[in-house]
Design an enzyme around this catalytic site. Structure first.
Site, PDB file in Angstrom:
ATOM      1  N   ASP A 191       0.855  -1.187   0.000  1.00  0.00           N
ATOM      2  CA  ASP A 191       0.000   0.000   0.000  1.00  0.00           C
ATOM      3  C   ASP A 191       0.888   1.232   0.000  1.00  0.00           C
ATOM      4  OD1 ASP A 191      -1.686   2.140   0.473  1.00  0.00           O
ATOM      5  OD2 ASP A 191      -2.987   1.010   1.821  1.00  0.00           O
ATOM      6  N   HIS A 213       0.363   7.805   4.135  1.00  0.00           N
ATOM      7  CA  HIS A 213       0.967   7.096   5.259  1.00  0.00           C
ATOM      8  C   HIS A 213       2.466   7.351   5.395  1.00  0.00           C
ATOM      9  CE1 HIS A 213      -2.897   5.157   5.391  1.00  0.00           C
ATOM     10  NE2 HIS A 213      -2.749   4.709   4.162  1.00  0.00           N
ATOM     11  N   ILE A 231      -0.768   9.152   8.729  1.00  0.00           N
ATOM     12  CA  ILE A 231      -1.517   8.234   9.580  1.00  0.00           C
ATOM     13  C   ILE A 231      -1.156   6.790   9.244  1.00  0.00           C
ATOM     14  CG2 ILE A 231      -3.422   9.856   9.817  1.00  0.00           C
ATOM     15  CD1 ILE A 231      -5.016   8.167   7.816  1.00  0.00           C
ATOM     16  N   GLY A 248      -5.174   1.671   7.887  1.00  0.00           N
ATOM     17  CA  GLY A 248      -6.233   0.985   8.609  1.00  0.00           C
ATOM     18  C   GLY A 248      -6.024  -0.519   8.631  1.00  0.00           C
TER      19      GLY A 248
END
Length: 284
Positions: free
Chosen positions: A187, A192, A207, A210
């Site tokens: 990803d 991120h 962040i 998830g």
């Protein structure tokens, strides 16, 4: 209308060959924070090839299936990626995952729900090898501003927690560099990693993925309540309720009973801000 539900649902499934080996599994586990303490026998099951087992959430990164971005390019779907949120994730295991292998991943839009001011797309990927089915994975994608056409609202999957204190509560630290390591499993969203991109998205810093929190949570349940045995997991689902920042601590609360573990995850440093909700692990 940017989402043509009938066209998306009628589109032919797309198939692709996927492959992985022990290095992919080890990298994924390290991205979840496995390996601390490095010589702990319980952690070596995640990091040492001679003892390796596969956490079932590895299915979310194995190979190169349709994935979220690929699913959003399916026929009948023309939406602004800035309006997209990963709302939930579920996996059903048909048998334990091997540490290496080749499979065919078949992906399609399985459902389109009209929530009024938003739409929810269910992107389904099914993987099978020469021995048969391996897993079914559903990503629930929330698309702001794309509802209101009068379609099916879909099921409500809220879980009522038991009226008692959790059976177990554990805390799991998120390392400062963890998102940088996890993204090597596939990803590459700059949200991120890149502070400037994160700022454009409204965050003061990058962040955590998830799906990294998703994997960390399953590892905590397996290690705490399932005796470290990943083969006991039959299914796992969650709803993403909030973000996590690298350097924070996850508080994982677990309620066990009747082959089920209900879970909530919160961010300790932000007064137990919700992170994962409606989370359920089904096991043998």
């Amino acid at each position: 209308m940017p989402i043509d539900a009938a066209k998306a649902l009628a589109a032919e499934p797309r198939s692709a060959e996927i492959a992985w080996d022990h290095k992919d599994v080890q990298l994924y586990h390290l991205g979840l924070g496995a390996g601390s303490p490095a010589t702990d026998p319980a952690e070596l099951r995640y990091t040492l090839e001679s003892r390796l087992h596969v956490l079932p959430s590895f299915a979310t990164v194995a190979g190169a299936g349709m994935g979220v971005v690929g699913g959003l390019s399916a026929p009948g779907i023309d939406i602004d990626l800035a309006a997209v949120l990963h709302g939930g994730q579920s996996i059903t295991l048909h048998r334990p995952l091997p540490t290496g292998g080749r499979a065919v991943s078949t992906s399609r839009v399985a459902a389109v729900h009209d929530k009024g001011k938003a739409a929810i797309l269910v992107l389904r990927s099914e993987a099978a090898d020469d021995e048969g089915p391996l897993w079914t994975s559903d990503a629930q994608i929330f698309v702001r501003g794309e509802g209101g056409w009068g379609g099916d609202r879909g099921p409500s999957e809220r879980l009522e927690l038991p009226d008692r204190e959790p059976d177990r509560t554990v805390e799991r630290p998120v390392r400062e560099e963890q998102a940088l390591l996890y993204r090597l499993s596939g990803d590459w969203n700059p949200l991120h990693a890149d502070p400037e991109f994160a700022a454009l998205a409204g965050f003061d810093r990058p962040i955590l993925h998830g799906l990294c929190t998703y994997g960390m949570t399953l590892k905590a349940v397996v290690d705490t309540l399932l005796g470290g045995d990943v083969t006991r997991v039959r299914a796992y689902r969650t709803r993403f309720a909030g973000v996590v920042f690298p350097g924070e601590t996850l508080r994982v609360r677990m309620w066990a009973g009747d082959g089920r573990v209900q879970v909530t995850v919160t961010a300790v440093e932000r007064d137990d801000a919700p992170v994962l909700a409606d989370t359920l692990v089904t096991h043998s």
